[in-house]
Design a protein around this motif. Structure first.
Motif, PDB file in Angstrom:
ATOM      1  N   ALA A  86     -71.938 -16.254   4.591  1.00 47.83           N
ATOM      2  CA  ALA A  86     -72.054 -17.611   4.036  1.00 47.83           C
ATOM      3  C   ALA A  86     -73.326 -17.766   3.210  1.00 47.83           C
ATOM      4  O   ALA A  86     -73.359 -18.546   2.261  1.00 47.83           O
ATOM      5  N   ASP A  87     -74.383 -17.036   3.563  1.00 50.76           N
ATOM      6  CA  ASP A  87     -75.662 -17.159   2.851  1.00 50.76           C
ATOM      7  C   ASP A  87     -75.807 -16.109   1.743  1.00 50.76           C
ATOM      8  O   ASP A  87     -76.903 -15.823   1.287  1.00 50.76           O
ATOM      9  N   ALA A  88     -74.686 -15.555   1.273  1.00 52.27           N
ATOM     10  CA  ALA A  88     -74.730 -14.487   0.263  1.00 52.27           C
ATOM     11  C   ALA A  88     -75.132 -14.989  -1.120  1.00 52.27           C
ATOM     12  O   ALA A  88     -75.438 -14.197  -1.998  1.00 52.27           O
ATOM     13  N   GLY A  93     -70.232  -9.803  -2.633  1.00 50.37           N
ATOM     14  CA  GLY A  93     -69.831  -9.063  -1.447  1.00 50.37           C
ATOM     15  C   GLY A  93     -69.166  -7.740  -1.752  1.00 50.37           C
ATOM     16  O   GLY A  93     -68.625  -7.094  -0.862  1.00 50.37           O
ATOM     17  N   HIS A  94     -69.198  -7.311  -2.998  1.00 47.61           N
ATOM     18  CA  HIS A  94     -68.643  -6.015  -3.394  1.00 47.61           C
ATOM     19  C   HIS A  94     -69.337  -5.534  -4.650  1.00 47.61           C
ATOM     20  O   HIS A  94     -69.825  -6.337  -5.447  1.00 47.61           O
ATOM     21  N   SER A  95     -69.401  -4.216  -4.810  1.00 43.73           N
ATOM     22  CA  SER A  95     -69.975  -3.606  -6.007  1.00 43.73           C
ATOM     23  C   SER A  95     -69.508  -2.156  -6.057  1.00 43.73           C
ATOM     24  O   SER A  95     -69.002  -1.620  -5.069  1.00 43.73           O
ATOM     25  N   ALA A  96     -69.703  -1.524  -7.188  1.00 40.74           N
ATOM     26  CA  ALA A  96     -69.225  -0.160  -7.383  1.00 40.74           C
ATOM     27  C   ALA A  96     -69.935   0.820  -6.463  1.00 40.74           C
ATOM     28  O   ALA A  96     -71.159   0.827  -6.379  1.00 40.74           O
ATOM     29  N   GLY A  97     -69.130   1.630  -5.775  1.00 42.69           N
ATOM     30  CA  GLY A  97     -69.658   2.720  -4.971  1.00 42.69           C
ATOM     31  C   GLY A  97     -69.825   3.964  -5.834  1.00 42.69           C
ATOM     32  O   GLY A  97     -69.655   3.928  -7.058  1.00 42.69           O
ATOM     33  N   GLU A  98     -70.109   5.073  -5.184  1.00 36.84           N
ATOM     34  CA  GLU A  98     -70.428   6.321  -5.887  1.00 36.84           C
ATOM     35  C   GLU A  98     -69.306   6.820  -6.795  1.00 36.84           C
ATOM     36  O   GLU A  98     -69.567   7.381  -7.849  1.00 36.84           O
TER      37      GLU A  98
END
Length: 170
Positions: A86-88, A93-98
């Motif tokens: 909730a405090d993000a 809450g997502h982003s590119a991985g390797e």
């Protein structure tokens, strides 16, 4: 194994990863990968989602099991909910991985069906859209038949032995 439903604050969305590796570099897929020794398929789905999309998910239920005999693979897909604190703030809450170029939450009416990496993803997301239209989720099983040498994202495949099983979830 892979992740599923996004947590788009009341909107129904799907988290997809743009592949950064071959096969199908640059095309979209659900977060997915190989199960490791010592983990359940649901644990593997959650781990792969963390690795490919830097996203935490709560696995809800198994959604589909697709066999592809030509490449000796089977896909076990789970519905999951993206867990964004909730405090993000502005953190999605997502982003590119390797192995991922980009991640994105797609509204269900904007899924990039013509830019999907694999025939299995075309089938899974197509079934998901059908289930949403029916207002009830099912569990799906089938076998994808492909010809040797056909590209992973080719529309030249058939789905056979398809079964839709009712679930108690809507």
């Amino acid at each position: 194994d892979g992740g599923g439903d996004g947590g788009g604050k009341g909107k129904r969305q799907v988290l997809l990863c743009r592949r950064g590796i071959e096969p199908c570099r640059g095309l979209w897929t659900l977060p997915a990968g190989f199960q490791e020794c010592g983990e359940s398929t649901a644990e593997g789905a959650a781990r792969e989602t963390r690795e490919e999309a830097n996203a935490a998910v709560a696995v809800q239920q198994p959604y589909a099991h697709i066999d592809i005999p030509l490449i000796s693979q089977q896909y076990i897909i789970f519905r999951a909910t993206l867990q964004v604190p909730a405090d993000a703030g502005s953190d999605p809450g997502h982003s590119a991985g390797e192995e991922t170029l980009e991640t994105r939450l797609f509204d269900i009416d904007a899924l990039p069906m013509d830019e999907l990496a694999f025939s299995s993803m075309k089938i899974i997301l197509g079934l998901y859209l059908e289930d949403l239209g029916r207002g009830k989720y099912s569990f799906h099983h089938g076998v994808i038949d492909k010809q040797p040498g056909v590209a992973a994202n080719s529309a030249n495949f058939t789905l056979r032995d398809y079964t839709r099983l009712a679930t108690d979830r809507s």
